[in-house]
Design an enzyme around this catalytic site. Structure first.
Site, short mmCIF file in Angstrom:
data_model
loop_
_atom_site.label_atom_id
_atom_site.label_comp_id
_atom_site.label_asym_id
_atom_site.label_seq_id
_atom_site.Cartn_x
_atom_site.Cartn_y
_atom_site.Cartn_z
N ASP A 65 0.92 -1.25 -0.03
CA ASP A 65 -0.02 -0.12 0.14
C ASP A 65 0.86 1.23 -0.02
O ASP A 65 0.47 2.20 -0.50
CB ASP A 65 -0.86 -0.11 1.34
CG ASP A 65 -2.14 -0.89 1.16
OD1 ASP A 65 -2.38 -1.45 0.04
OD2 ASP A 65 -2.58 -1.56 2.31
N ASP A 68 2.68 1.60 -3.70
CA ASP A 68 1.80 1.83 -5.09
C ASP A 68 1.55 3.23 -5.37
O ASP A 68 1.94 3.34 -6.64
CB ASP A 68 0.27 1.09 -4.92
CG ASP A 68 -0.43 1.70 -3.69
OD1 ASP A 68 -0.12 2.56 -3.25
OD2 ASP A 68 -1.70 0.89 -3.46
N ASP A 86 -7.01 2.55 -5.35
CA ASP A 86 -6.45 2.46 -4.23
C ASP A 86 -7.18 2.88 -2.75
O ASP A 86 -7.14 1.84 -1.86
CB ASP A 86 -5.39 3.40 -4.23
CG ASP A 86 -4.09 3.37 -2.85
OD1 ASP A 86 -3.96 2.12 -2.73
OD2 ASP A 86 -3.80 4.25 -2.43
N ASP A 90 -8.06 -0.02 -0.17
CA ASP A 90 -7.47 0.18 1.22
C ASP A 90 -8.62 0.03 2.19
O ASP A 90 -8.37 -0.85 3.28
CB ASP A 90 -7.08 1.78 1.39
CG ASP A 90 -5.76 1.91 0.97
OD1 ASP A 90 -5.06 0.78 0.23
OD2 ASP A 90 -5.36 3.01 0.77
#
Length: 192
Positions: A65, A68, A86, A90
């Site tokens: 995470d 990226d 994203d 998440d």
């Protein structure tokens, strides 16, 4: 709070992100790897694998995470579509990390409360930013801190379940404080 460490993390992440770009991996692919690892985490939690192993998988997923965004920036592919993917994934990962605690025997009520609060925190950030407010860094436990808390809970669980449960209660309280801080920041921005 952890967002203040961004300059340091970029120095660590940049060479790894550059290597991933050279190998042909996109930022979205890195995001999907993080999501896949969170599914592995919850499946292993369901089958009662050791909490230390779960902590390592959570750490690896969290690292993806962090990575990226750096891959997106360095490759010039950062944009609203990737940010949407994203941010959405998440939330799925956050949910899976907390759901995994259910399978380890944590109180379902406190896990559910922590999960609800964990979803409220980014929602309030999004609402505040939609109103033009700067919300990053507001509140005691943003996503990074919550992930560190869950990691520590898993590590401590290996030695003392009561201590790890106390940490989960603390995370719930700090998450509630963060929700209230963000709610107040947005509410107080409106004219009287």
């Amino acid at each position: 709070m952890i967002t203040r460490l961004r300059a340091f993390s970029k120095r660590v992440l940049r060479p790894i992100a550059s290597a991933l770009i050279k190998s042909g991996l996109s930022a979205n692919a890195v995001t999907y790897v993080g999501l896949l690892l969170s599914f592995v985490y919850v499946i292993l939690a369901y089958f009662h694998y050791p909490p230390l192993l779960l902590a390592v998988i959570l750490l690896a997923s969290s690292f993806m995470d962090a990575l990226d965004g750096e891959v997106a920036r360095l490759s010039g592919s950062a944009g609203p579509k990737g940010a949407f993917i994203d941010s959405s994934l998440d939330r799925a990962e956050d949910s899976l990390f907390l759901i995994g605690l259910l399978f380890l025997g944590f109180d379902p009520l406190i896990v559910a409360a922590t999960l609800a609060l964990s979803l409220m925190i980014p929602y309030l950030r999004a609402r505040g930013e939609a109103l033009g407010l700067k919300m990053e860094g507001r509140g005691l436990v943003e996503r990074g801190e919550r992930l560190i808390f869950i990691f520590v809970i898993l590590v401590v669980y290996s030695f003392s379940f009561p201590a790890s449960e106390a940490l989960l209660y603390l995370l719930a309280v700090l998450s509630l404080v963060t929700v209230l801080q963000r709610f107040y920041a947005i509410y107080s921005s409106f004219p009287k």
